[in-house]
Design a protein around this motif. Structure first.
Motif, PDB file in Angstrom:
ATOM      1  N   THR A  14      47.832  12.053 -67.181  1.00 11.07           N
ATOM      2  CA  THR A  14      49.000  12.905 -67.247  1.00 11.07           C
ATOM      3  C   THR A  14      50.232  12.043 -67.463  1.00 11.07           C
ATOM      4  O   THR A  14      50.425  11.053 -66.765  1.00 11.07           O
ATOM      5  N   PHE A 221      56.102  31.210 -71.336  1.00  4.76           N
ATOM      6  CA  PHE A 221      56.278  29.763 -71.432  1.00  4.76           C
ATOM      7  C   PHE A 221      57.690  29.336 -71.027  1.00  4.76           C
ATOM      8  O   PHE A 221      58.429  28.710 -71.780  1.00  4.76           O
ATOM      9  N   THR A 251      58.039  17.688 -74.950  1.00  4.09           N
ATOM     10  CA  THR A 251      57.183  16.599 -74.488  1.00  4.09           C
ATOM     11  C   THR A 251      57.011  15.598 -75.615  1.00  4.09           C
ATOM     12  O   THR A 251      57.475  15.822 -76.748  1.00  4.09           O
ATOM     13  N   PHE A 298      43.976  25.028 -67.840  1.00  3.35           N
ATOM     14  CA  PHE A 298      45.096  24.956 -68.777  1.00  3.35           C
ATOM     15  C   PHE A 298      45.780  26.302 -69.011  1.00  3.35           C
ATOM     16  O   PHE A 298      46.456  26.482 -70.014  1.00  3.35           O
ATOM     17  N   GLY A 300      48.208  29.105 -69.525  1.00  4.25           N
ATOM     18  CA  GLY A 300      49.640  29.152 -69.787  1.00  4.25           C
ATOM     19  C   GLY A 300      50.212  27.935 -70.470  1.00  4.25           C
ATOM     20  O   GLY A 300      51.433  27.873 -70.703  1.00  4.25           O
ATOM     21  N   GLN A 301      49.373  26.966 -70.822  1.00  5.06           N
ATOM     22  CA  GLN A 301      49.867  25.742 -71.436  1.00  5.06           C
ATOM     23  C   GLN A 301      49.724  25.777 -72.957  1.00  5.06           C
ATOM     24  O   GLN A 301      48.895  26.494 -73.501  1.00  5.06           O
ATOM     25  N   SER A 314      47.158  19.069 -73.858  1.00  6.20           N
ATOM     26  CA  SER A 314      47.908  20.241 -73.430  1.00  6.20           C
ATOM     27  C   SER A 314      49.306  19.805 -73.009  1.00  6.20           C
ATOM     28  O   SER A 314      49.554  18.628 -72.755  1.00  6.20           O
ATOM     29  N   THR A 316      52.966  21.453 -70.748  1.00  9.52           N
ATOM     30  CA  THR A 316      53.589  22.529 -70.004  1.00  9.52           C
ATOM     31  C   THR A 316      55.049  22.668 -70.416  1.00  9.52           C
ATOM     32  O   THR A 316      55.617  21.783 -71.061  1.00  9.52           O
ATOM     33  N   ALA A 317      55.674  23.770 -70.006  1.00  6.25           N
ATOM     34  CA  ALA A 317      57.094  23.970 -70.291  1.00  6.25           C
ATOM     35  C   ALA A 317      57.948  22.954 -69.550  1.00  6.25           C
ATOM     36  O   ALA A 317      59.096  22.700 -69.937  1.00  6.25           O
ATOM     37  N   THR A 320      55.069  18.079 -68.888  1.00  6.70           N
ATOM     38  CA  THR A 320      53.876  17.301 -68.561  1.00  6.70           C
ATOM     39  C   THR A 320      52.799  17.525 -69.616  1.00  6.70           C
ATOM     40  O   THR A 320      52.518  18.661 -69.993  1.00  6.70           O
ATOM     41  N   ASN A 321      52.195  16.446 -70.108  1.00  7.30           N
ATOM     42  CA  ASN A 321      51.072  16.602 -71.031  1.00  7.30           C
ATOM     43  C   ASN A 321      49.813  15.979 -70.447  1.00  7.30           C
ATOM     44  O   ASN A 321      49.881  15.054 -69.638  1.00  7.30           O
ATOM     45  N   THR A 322      48.670  16.516 -70.820  1.00  6.80           N
ATOM     46  CA  THR A 322      47.382  16.105 -70.281  1.00  6.80           C
ATOM     47  C   THR A 322      46.373  15.963 -71.410  1.00  6.80           C
ATOM     48  O   THR A 322      46.217  16.876 -72.223  1.00  6.80           O
TER      49      THR A 322
END
Length: 338
Positions: A14, A221, A251, A298, A300-301, A314, A316-317, A320-322
């Motif tokens: 992450t 989002f 991101t 995941f 909502g991502q 992925s 997030t708003a 954070t990326n994964t």
């Protein structure tokens, strides 16, 4: 025939986003069913291994779109042909694009526009007619209807014929952009809106960088709800553009080519394997799909597809990326189906 690959475990990483801020608005078909081997990624908490399915392949695959019955695909090698793969894995020619002899095939894009309601969107009522598949290649935008039998040139966006283009296309399902098509071009980072009813075209913004495929963020989002989300390949960013042309970084990821928002793990998905996330593998030509069960962590991502060996991630708003899948070769597009 649809082939299946179960990917082994790999630790997810992450990464927090970089500082966000506003910036100035600125052919032969090779039908194969091959398995793309490689180490996948799953959460560190060791959920079941991810599973991907290969639906078929065409040379230099660069554009895909999906509905309940077909995955539509187009490649650079023979860009006049659009193919459809049904839920059983059977591939066939869906439509032929009448490109002129002087048009050079480049990386185009496909998008599905739903049937129009019988009254304005705020009115209740069932949709009438059937959805339309739009295709853009070489700057030429086509509307394809009647099961691929009717192909109509609706607009020509000027793109420099001496520069290799990466064109993007998505439909505004939310409505902040008047349910227009969003059209992007990598040269200069232009972002247009195209109204499928009136044919009106407006330049929303110009990012002055190399951008890839766009998508509209769902209303869930966060602060980017309903914005155009764009992959900025040159700067290694995913950015949001609002209806006023303002741009905000979400991101960072190396060489992102396209973005999408898949549904959650309970979605019915496409076909018997419930596929919800699809990528176009430019290197192998494979249409690859991931099932709804892979979306457990995941919900909502957003998802992005990177360029050469930059993987799938992925985001997030909150920025954070994964990592989702890392050994991917070159991915040219990513899309999803609810």
């Amino acid at each position: 025939m649809i082939n299946q690959t179960t990917k082994p475990h790999a630790k997810r990483t992450t990464t927090k986003r970089f500082t966000a801020g506003f910036v100035m608005p600125f052919g032969a078909l090779a039908i194969t069913a091959i398995l793309l081997l490689g180490a996948g990624s799953v959460a560190a908490a060791s959920p079941p291994p991810e599973t991907s399915y290969t639906l078929g392949s065409i040379p230099l695959l660069d554009a895909i779109a999906v509905n309940s019955t077909d995955v539509f695909a187009q490649g650079v090698t023979n860009c006049t042909q659009i193919y459809a793969v049904n839920t059983t894995g059977t591939m066939s020619v869906y439509a032929t694009i009448p490109l002129g002899a002087n048009v050079v095939c480049d990386e185009g894009a496909l998008a599905l526009v739903p049937a129009v309601p019988p009254c304005p969107c705020e009115c209740a009522g069932a949709l009438t007619g059937s959805e339309t598949l739009y295709d853009i290649v070489g700057g030429y935008l086509y509307a394809i209807s009647d099961g691929g039998a009717n192909v109509t040139l609706v607009h020509h966006f000027y793109v420099n014929p001496t520069v290799k283009e990466n064109l993007g296309l998505t439909y505004d399902q939310v409505g902040l952009f008047q349910h227009d098509l969003i059209v992007t071009t990598s040269e200069g980072g232009k972002v247009w809106t195209y109204n499928t009813t009136t044919g009106n075209v407006s330049l929303l913004t110009q990012l002055y960088t190399y951008i890839g495929g766009p998508v509209i963020a769902p209303l869930t989002f966060g602060k980017f709800a309903g914005d155009v989300i764009i992959a900025d390949k040159r700067l290694g960013e995913v950015v949001a553009v609002n209806p006023w042309g303002n741009v905000l970084n979400i991101t960072n990821w190396s060489k992102p080519n396209a973005v999408t928002f898949p549904p959650g793990p309970t979605a019915s998905g496409f076909g018997p394997n419930h596929l919800v996330l699809f990528v176009a593998n430019y290197t192998s030509g494979s249409i690859e799909g991931f099932p709804a069960s892979d979306m457990t962590n995941f919900t909502g991502q957003g998802f992005l597809a990177g360029g050469l060996n930059q993987g799938i991630a992925s985001f997030t708003a909150g920025g954070t990326n994964t990592a989702f899948e890392l050994q991917t070769q070159k991915l040219s597009f990513i899309t999803s189906f609810a």
